[in-house]
Scaffold this active site. Structure first.
Site, PDB file in Angstrom:
ATOM      1  N   PHE A   1       0.843  -1.192   0.000  1.00 19.89           N
ATOM      2  CA  PHE A   1       0.000   0.000   0.000  1.00 19.89           C
ATOM      3  C   PHE A   1       0.878   1.242   0.000  1.00 19.89           C
ATOM      4  CE2 PHE A   1      -2.938   3.165   1.745  1.00 19.89           C
ATOM      5  CZ  PHE A   1      -3.999   2.984   0.874  1.00 19.89           C
TER       6      PHE A   1
ATOM      7  N   ASP B   1       1.481  -4.894   8.420  1.00 21.77           N
ATOM      8  CA  ASP B   1       0.316  -4.029   8.313  1.00 21.77           C
ATOM      9  C   ASP B   1      -0.911  -4.930   8.159  1.00 21.77           C
ATOM     10  OD1 ASP B   1      -1.763  -2.344   7.540  1.00 21.77           O
ATOM     11  OD2 ASP B   1      -0.502  -1.097   6.259  1.00 21.77           O
TER      12      ASP B   1
ATOM     13  N   TYR C   1     -11.215   1.419  10.399  1.00 18.04           N
ATOM     14  CA  TYR C   1     -12.439   1.769   9.673  1.00 18.04           C
ATOM     15  C   TYR C   1     -12.787   0.814   8.536  1.00 18.04           C
ATOM     16  CZ  TYR C   1      -9.066   4.353   6.693  1.00 18.04           C
ATOM     17  OH  TYR C   1      -7.998   4.730   5.909  1.00 18.04           O
ATOM     18  N   LYS C   2     -12.028  -0.229   8.345  1.00 19.40           N
ATOM     19  CA  LYS C   2     -12.370  -1.217   7.324  1.00 19.40           C
ATOM     20  C   LYS C   2     -13.206  -2.327   7.967  1.00 19.40           C
ATOM     21  CE  LYS C   2      -8.427  -0.224   4.271  1.00 19.40           C
ATOM     22  NZ  LYS C   2      -7.907   0.988   4.945  1.00 19.40           N
TER      23      LYS C   2
ATOM     24  N   ARG D   1     -12.512  -3.945  -7.635  1.00 20.71           N
ATOM     25  CA  ARG D   1     -12.215  -4.546  -6.333  1.00 20.71           C
ATOM     26  C   ARG D   1     -13.503  -4.709  -5.522  1.00 20.71           C
ATOM     27  NH1 ARG D   1      -8.537  -2.190  -1.456  1.00 20.71           N
ATOM     28  NH2 ARG D   1     -10.244  -0.693  -1.442  1.00 20.71           N
TER      29      ARG D   1
END
Length: 424
Positions: A129, A199, A224-225, A383
């Site tokens: 990322f 991560d 928040y995912k 995605r």
């Protein structure tokens, strides 16, 4: 081919089905973007309203003591800990993923260089990322280190040379959904004298993680995912107990002081993970994150992360099969691994033309996924994230059906679907 009736039968037999009632899902929406932003838990609005009207409005500053504001990072950290294989008192909910990565990466690099000064390389993947790579580059400029990238997962172990101090990887790749073998790579790192930083942004709450069993040294993750903490929710940081007191993290704010309300002029680090706190915590955001984590913990009596993982794999298997059967000949290619051991909780499809517009056309039909731009290795990506807490098998069938109709009708060619938004 699996029918809509088959999917409804699977939903009726699903032991996790009651968890869907814990969320406020907009009617007519199939939400396949929980890997980017989780759905609003039904309890969150009232929890935040109470924090605003009672804790802040009536309790005022007394709420730091009376409402437990002071130790929220540690208490919510202890809620997250069993979801990632951490122990009590080892994890804190604080700051953003990027800031937490800066802290733990700096500590890891300092520990590595204290043992062997020549170890000045942070090793990662080119497809990691971007914020992780940017943070590593910035830290490298400050600490005289260098970021080195490999192009393929299979090249990681061989690149762990004597100049490498830290291996920094994201457990589940954000673009492809491919999942690393954390234990194998952490072991390879240790055998080479390298520390492993992970991560968990696309893992925590989605796939089983056991940081201790895997031999990880440091970890960060997103709130928040899959933890459903709301947009911009606080993230978390974990440090293995063997390292927790070994080095001071660089953002030495007052909340990480051993006694912040002594107001002494010199920083003295708090013991253990508390030293990885920095500034005053965002109480309202932490209250929202608290609700989000509770939704994941609600699965514990129903089989916990193992049950969530089993449903996630069943949902993604179904979606792959339906898309390959119903959308054949429309230029879609699967890039997410078919092997369960290598797949996160998402399915990523590539298309050489129109990927962004296809996603926008789906969103207009109530099927929400997202788009990620391609590069020299991969075409553009459609995605789709699968959160088993609230997704049904019927939702998967509907999503595949809508995708087939968008492709067959050429709907994605319409001008309004080809106008780029700031957030994709």
């Amino acid at each position: 081919m699996t029918t809509l009736q088959d999917c409804r039968a699977m939903d009726a037999a699903d032991p996790l089905a009651p968890l869907r009632a814990l969320f406020e899902l907009p009617p007519g929406t199939v939400y396949l973007d929980g890997n980017s932003l989780g759905v609003l838990p039904a309890a969150t609005p009232a929890r935040i309203a109470r924090a605003v009207r009672e804790e802040w409005g009536q309790g005022l500053i007394r709420s730091w003591n009376e409402a437990g504001w002071f130790d929220l990072p540690q208490r919510i950290g202890d809620m997250i800990a069993p979801l990632v294989g951490a122990g009590p008192g080892e994890l804190v909910a604080t700051d953003s993923t990027s800031i937490n990565l800066f802290k733990v990466l700096s500590a890891a690099l300092s520990i590595a260089q204290a043992a062997a000064p020549a170890r000045r390389v942070i090793l990662s993947e080119r497809s990691n990322f971007p914020t992780d790579l940017y943070i590593a580059q910035g830290l490298g400029r400050l600490q005289g280190a260098q970021l080195r990238l490999v192009d393929e997962p299979g090249a990681i172990a061989a690149a762990l040379g004597p100049e490498v101090g830290v291996l920094m990887l994201t457990h589940v790749n954000y673009r492809t959904g491919e999942m690393h073998d954390m234990a194998t790579l952490s072991r390879a790192a240790h055998e080479a004298g390298v520390l492993a930083v992970w991560d968990l942004a696309h893992s925590a709450g989605a796939v089983p993680v056991d940081l201790h069993a895997a031999g990880a040294d440091f970890a960060v993750g997103c709130g928040y995912k899959y933890l459903n903490g709301g947009p911009g929710a606080p993230a978390f940081a974990w440090v293995h107990p063997r390292h927790a007191g070994a080095f001071e993290q660089p953002l030495s704010g007052w909340w990480g002081h051993a006694a912040p309300f002594e107001f002494t002029p010199d920083w003295r680090p708090a013991p253990g993970i508390a030293r990885y706190l920095c500034g005053t915590q965002p109480v309202l955001s932490l209250r929202a994150l608290e609700c989000g984590v509770e939704t994941v913990l609600a699965a514990q009596p129903l089989g916990g992360m193992a049950a969530l993982r089993a449903k996630s794999l069943a949902l993604t298997d179904l979606f792959i099969a339906l898309v390959e059967d119903g959308c054949a000949g429309h230029g879609l290619s699967l890039v997410t691994p078919r092997a369960h051991a290598r797949r996160g909780s998402q399915v990523c499809l590539t298309r050489s033309e129109g990927a962004y517009a296809i996603v926008q056309a789906l969103i207009a039909r109530g099927v929400i996924g997202d788009f990620r731009a391609g590069d020299a290795q991969l075409p553009d990506i459609l995605r789709f994230g699968f959160t088993p807490l609230y997704l049904r098998f019927e939702d998967v069938w509907q999503a595949a059906q809508q995708l087939r109709e968008v492709l067959e009708g050429g709907e994605w060619r319409r001008p309004e679907f080809n106008r780029r938004h700031a957030v994709t």
